[in-house]
Design an enzyme around this catalytic site. Sequence first.
Site, PDB file in Angstrom:
ATOM      1  N   TYR A  56       0.815  -1.216   0.000  1.00  0.00           N
ATOM      2  CA  TYR A  56       0.000   0.000   0.000  1.00  0.00           C
ATOM      3  C   TYR A  56       0.846   1.264   0.000  1.00  0.00           C
ATOM      4  O   TYR A  56       0.422   2.288  -0.557  1.00  0.00           O
ATOM      5  CB  TYR A  56      -0.997  -0.030   1.163  1.00  0.00           C
ATOM      6  CG  TYR A  56      -2.131  -0.984   0.881  1.00  0.00           C
ATOM      7  CD1 TYR A  56      -3.176  -0.613   0.041  1.00  0.00           C
ATOM      8  CD2 TYR A  56      -2.124  -2.271   1.389  1.00  0.00           C
ATOM      9  CE1 TYR A  56      -4.195  -1.499  -0.263  1.00  0.00           C
ATOM     10  CE2 TYR A  56      -3.140  -3.164   1.091  1.00  0.00           C
ATOM     11  CZ  TYR A  56      -4.174  -2.774   0.260  1.00  0.00           C
ATOM     12  OH  TYR A  56      -5.171  -3.662  -0.052  1.00  0.00           O
ATOM     13  N   ASP A  94      -8.230   6.004  -5.059  1.00  0.00           N
ATOM     14  CA  ASP A  94      -7.432   7.175  -5.410  1.00  0.00           C
ATOM     15  C   ASP A  94      -8.260   8.441  -5.165  1.00  0.00           C
ATOM     16  O   ASP A  94      -9.430   8.390  -4.826  1.00  0.00           O
ATOM     17  CB  ASP A  94      -6.953   7.089  -6.867  1.00  0.00           C
ATOM     18  CG  ASP A  94      -8.114   7.034  -7.866  1.00  0.00           C
ATOM     19  OD1 ASP A  94      -8.904   8.004  -7.911  1.00  0.00           O
ATOM     20  OD2 ASP A  94      -8.237   6.036  -8.598  1.00  0.00           O
ATOM     21  N   HIS A 109     -14.849   2.136  -0.547  1.00  0.00           N
ATOM     22  CA  HIS A 109     -13.762   1.204  -0.226  1.00  0.00           C
ATOM     23  C   HIS A 109     -12.583   1.890   0.441  1.00  0.00           C
ATOM     24  O   HIS A 109     -11.494   1.313   0.516  1.00  0.00           O
ATOM     25  CB  HIS A 109     -13.307   0.474  -1.493  1.00  0.00           C
ATOM     26  CG  HIS A 109     -14.302  -0.517  -1.998  1.00  0.00           C
ATOM     27  ND1 HIS A 109     -14.287  -1.027  -3.282  1.00  0.00           N
ATOM     28  CD2 HIS A 109     -15.378  -1.096  -1.384  1.00  0.00           C
ATOM     29  CE1 HIS A 109     -15.299  -1.864  -3.438  1.00  0.00           C
ATOM     30  NE2 HIS A 109     -15.975  -1.924  -2.311  1.00  0.00           N
ATOM     31  N   THR A 176     -16.707  -0.465 -14.208  1.00  0.00           N
ATOM     32  CA  THR A 176     -16.703  -1.504 -13.182  1.00  0.00           C
ATOM     33  C   THR A 176     -16.852  -2.881 -13.811  1.00  0.00           C
ATOM     34  O   THR A 176     -17.473  -3.045 -14.859  1.00  0.00           O
ATOM     35  CB  THR A 176     -17.838  -1.292 -12.162  1.00  0.00           C
ATOM     36  OG1 THR A 176     -19.089  -1.489 -12.802  1.00  0.00           O
ATOM     37  CG2 THR A 176     -17.783   0.099 -11.563  1.00  0.00           C
ATOM     38  N   SER A 177     -16.285  -3.877 -13.133  1.00  0.00           N
ATOM     39  CA  SER A 177     -16.300  -5.240 -13.652  1.00  0.00           C
ATOM     40  C   SER A 177     -17.628  -5.947 -13.412  1.00  0.00           C
ATOM     41  O   SER A 177     -17.927  -6.942 -14.059  1.00  0.00           O
ATOM     42  CB  SER A 177     -15.184  -6.054 -12.994  1.00  0.00           C
ATOM     43  OG  SER A 177     -15.441  -6.196 -11.604  1.00  0.00           O
ATOM     44  N   ASN A 201     -18.814   1.254 -19.981  1.00  0.00           N
ATOM     45  CA  ASN A 201     -17.694   0.386 -19.614  1.00  0.00           C
ATOM     46  C   ASN A 201     -16.875   0.059 -20.859  1.00  0.00           C
ATOM     47  O   ASN A 201     -17.399   0.096 -21.990  1.00  0.00           O
ATOM     48  CB  ASN A 201     -18.210  -0.911 -18.974  1.00  0.00           C
ATOM     49  CG  ASN A 201     -17.182  -1.572 -18.076  1.00  0.00           C
ATOM     50  OD1 ASN A 201     -16.484  -0.899 -17.314  1.00  0.00           O
ATOM     51  ND2 ASN A 201     -17.081  -2.888 -18.160  1.00  0.00           N
TER      52      ASN A 201
END
Length: 233
Positions: A56, A94, A109, A176-177, A201
């Site tokens: 990190y 970020d 998150h 996003t996945s 996407n």
Amino acid sequence: MKDIRNIVILTGAGVSAESGIDTFRDGGGLWEQHRVEDVATPEAFARDPDLVLRFYDMRREAIQTKEPNAAHLALARLDREWEGELLIVTQNVDDLHERAGAKRVLHMHGEHLNAWCTACDVRSPWTGPLLDRPACPECGAAELRPDIVWFGEMPYRMDEIFEALEQADLFVSIGTSGAVYPAAGFVRNAREFGAETLELNLEPSQGTAWFDEARHGPATALVSAWVDEVLGL
């Protein structure tokens, strides 16, 4: 858009990818370089804190060298000019939405540029390394960890997110996945609450079939064009 007043936007790694921030699941992505179990769980931190903190620290240093791209700037413009309700819920850790100028942002998150003291439960702005166990600015304890929601932990501010989804007229998922829950389920929540749904996407996500409309291509192009459309430009 004449009947749209309240908008909820979910952003994921695809929004920041064109700024040079690695995604997690693409070829060469972070999860190919590091196992989730080694760097992104509470158990990993308990087992090998130096490995986790080093991972990190590198990420925190790297994002500070990146710049917002056209997708971030377009969403910031929407935030400035949209007179209705707007919430940008980001899975990204970020700060590129904020650096682009967006204000109505919720980091579900966590954030790389925060450190969380597990001794006093205070989160502090943080840009340097954590590997050398610096003292908490609030209480002085050497108990800082990344302010990141790891696998197995509860995302932040879920009540606020669901309240916004319940009030939304339009839900938009960008970059996003569709693989990480609970965020992957937001489209179904929004539909149940009666919102229109749109996916922007690079390619079809795992949840594309749930959206009323899907547009595929680079985020910088798609998001800029969509924001122009929304603002009537």
